[in-house]
Design a protein around this motif. Structure first.
Motif, PDB file in Angstrom:
ATOM      1  N   LYS A 138       0.821  -1.219   0.000  1.00  0.00           N
ATOM      2  CA  LYS A 138       0.000   0.000   0.000  1.00  0.00           C
ATOM      3  C   LYS A 138       0.858   1.273   0.000  1.00  0.00           C
ATOM      4  O   LYS A 138       0.401   2.333   0.450  1.00  0.00           O
ATOM      5  N   ALA A 139       2.092   1.177  -0.479  1.00  0.00           N
ATOM      6  CA  ALA A 139       2.964   2.365  -0.531  1.00  0.00           C
ATOM      7  C   ALA A 139       2.349   3.448  -1.416  1.00  0.00           C
ATOM      8  O   ALA A 139       2.645   4.630  -1.253  1.00  0.00           O
ATOM      9  N   GLU A 140       1.476   3.027  -2.326  1.00  0.00           N
ATOM     10  CA  GLU A 140       0.818   4.020  -3.204  1.00  0.00           C
ATOM     11  C   GLU A 140      -0.073   4.962  -2.391  1.00  0.00           C
ATOM     12  O   GLU A 140      -0.364   6.076  -2.822  1.00  0.00           O
ATOM     13  N   ASP A 144       5.309   4.892   2.007  1.00  0.00           N
ATOM     14  CA  ASP A 144       6.317   4.310   2.887  1.00  0.00           C
ATOM     15  C   ASP A 144       7.304   3.445   2.094  1.00  0.00           C
ATOM     16  O   ASP A 144       7.035   2.286   1.778  1.00  0.00           O
ATOM     17  N   ILE A 145       8.428   4.042   1.771  1.00  0.00           N
ATOM     18  CA  ILE A 145       9.509   3.350   1.064  1.00  0.00           C
ATOM     19  C   ILE A 145      10.773   3.545   1.896  1.00  0.00           C
ATOM     20  O   ILE A 145      11.139   4.679   2.214  1.00  0.00           O
ATOM     21  N   LEU A 168       6.673  -6.651   3.043  1.00  0.00           N
ATOM     22  CA  LEU A 168       6.848  -5.618   2.025  1.00  0.00           C
ATOM     23  C   LEU A 168       6.175  -6.051   0.733  1.00  0.00           C
ATOM     24  O   LEU A 168       5.793  -7.211   0.563  1.00  0.00           O
ATOM     25  N   ASP A 169       6.074  -5.099  -0.194  1.00  0.00           N
ATOM     26  CA  ASP A 169       5.664  -5.426  -1.553  1.00  0.00           C
ATOM     27  C   ASP A 169       6.954  -5.752  -2.310  1.00  0.00           C
ATOM     28  O   ASP A 169       7.690  -4.846  -2.724  1.00  0.00           O
ATOM     29  N   ALA A 252      -0.432 -11.512   7.074  1.00  0.00           N
ATOM     30  CA  ALA A 252      -1.727 -10.853   6.865  1.00  0.00           C
ATOM     31  C   ALA A 252      -2.285 -10.361   8.201  1.00  0.00           C
ATOM     32  O   ALA A 252      -2.812  -9.247   8.311  1.00  0.00           O
ATOM     33  N   ARG A 253      -2.126 -11.209   9.233  1.00  0.00           N
ATOM     34  CA  ARG A 253      -2.631 -10.835  10.558  1.00  0.00           C
ATOM     35  C   ARG A 253      -1.841  -9.649  11.133  1.00  0.00           C
ATOM     36  O   ARG A 253      -2.411  -8.715  11.699  1.00  0.00           O
ATOM     37  N   ALA A 254      -0.512  -9.698  10.970  1.00  0.00           N
ATOM     38  CA  ALA A 254       0.335  -8.611  11.488  1.00  0.00           C
ATOM     39  C   ALA A 254      -0.002  -7.291  10.797  1.00  0.00           C
ATOM     40  O   ALA A 254      -0.066  -6.231  11.434  1.00  0.00           O
ATOM     41  N   LEU A 255      -0.244  -7.349   9.487  1.00  0.00           N
ATOM     42  CA  LEU A 255      -0.580  -6.131   8.737  1.00  0.00           C
ATOM     43  C   LEU A 255      -1.928  -5.568   9.194  1.00  0.00           C
ATOM     44  O   LEU A 255      -2.093  -4.352   9.328  1.00  0.00           O
TER      45      LEU A 255
END
Ligand code: PSU
Ligand code: MN
Length: 308
Positions: A138-140, A144-145, A168-169, A252-255
């Protein structure tokens, strides 16, 4: 005992690193954020000690980098390592605030970006870590980079990691590295690894099969006048791997937790790492330590090949 280096910059080499520099011996830099913000005590200290031992066994000298009370340390003796591993509230330093911590006499751990700056300042060419920062999912929306990617593009240090965590992506992270001209070389495998797992599902941009070939690649970059760093991705040993599908559930849970707790900025990566440690009942830590040890070994071999 440590020796001051510059009358201007408060920077100190450990005795071991000073001696290695004097005789032109291979040195491997190590980061300290992995110790203060990446793993809980005492696993972090255990890891820090064992990677240093592995580097020495390969004929190189370890240089853990950190800022302690405003002094940039290149190499920590046993007592300082032990104190740092138990320090609460150390700053997490990157390019933006490494100098701030020194100027304000603070204590802080160096991320990949700040460790690269310290290593380059000390003339150290190789650095071993676990995972690098990258483009967050979701950096878009968040922008966050990690500053690690920019640092890789500008600072001439070879960084050995186990790929990037799937927090990360990873495709976007590889795209940014390509845009910034950072070579991404996977060691002995055609696929880019994803930290706990050997396979991210993505092809590695480049592959090399020996430390000598990596050293030779770096030599040609120097001859060509291409500056900046290079990223070596070293897949975790098969015996220590946690399969990607399994980790994906915890990630997924951590995010979700991070979103619920409205975590942003510098805290995102440490928050996710801590969450994953608890979600996996500490199992991820064993893999984490194994892969850092594996990276330390390869980094030492590359450092030795570079001075041969
Ligand atoms: N990724 C990991 N483990 C770590 C880190 C990243 O798998 O310990 C640490 C490293 O120090 C890295 C930093 O340089 O987090 C990146 O933080 P940020 O995403 O805030 O740039
Ligand atoms: Mn960030």
């Amino acid at each position: 005992m440590t020796r001051p280096v510059s009358p201007l910059l408060p920077m100190q080499y450990s005795d071991e690193v000073a001696a290695a520099k004097a005789r032109g011996a291979p040195i491997v830099a190590l980061e300290s954020t992995i110790i203060t913000h990446g793993m809980p005590y005492p696993g972090n200290l255990e890891m820090a000690r064992s990677v240093e031992r592995i580097i020495r066994e390969q004929g190189a000298v370890p240089a853990t980098i950190a800022v302690i009370d405003g002094v940039l340390h290149i190499g920590l003796d046993e007592a300082r390592l032990e104190v740092l591993a138990q320090t609460q509230g150390a700053m997490k330093l990157s390019r933006a605030d490494l100098a701030f911590a020194i100027a304000e006499r603070r204590t802080g751990a160096t991320t990949v970006a700040a460790t690269m700056i310290g290593a380059a300042r000390a003339g150290i060419k190789v650095f071993a870590t676990g995972g690098i920062g990258g483009v967050h999912r979701k950096a878009e929306e968040t922008f966050d980079i990690s500053a690690d990617l920019d640092e890789l593009s500008r600072t001439g240090v070879i960084v050995v990691c186990a790929g990037a965590k799937a927090i990360l992506d990873i495709p976007k992270t590889l795209e940014v590295l390509e845009t910034r001209g950072v070579p991404v070389v996977t060691y002995d495998s055609p696929v880019f690894p994803a930290f706990w797992s050997r396979d991210s599902g993505l092809k590695s941009p480049l592959t090399l099969n020996s430390p000598a070939a990596i050293a030779n690649f770096q030599t040609v970059r120097d001859q060509l006048g291409v500056d900046g760093g290079m990223l070596i991705a070293n897949p975790v040993p098969e015996a220590d791997e946690i399969p990607r599908e399994e980790m994906e559930i915890y990630i997924a849970r951590a995010l979700d937790n991070a979103e619920r707790d409205e975590i942003a900025g510098k805290s995102v990566t440490p928050y996710l790492l801590d969450n994953l440690f608890h979600l996996t009942d500490g199992r991820s830590l064993k893999t984490n330590i194994a892969l850092v040890e594996n990276n330390a070994r390869l980094a030492a071999e590359i450092a030795v090949a570079l001075v041969d």
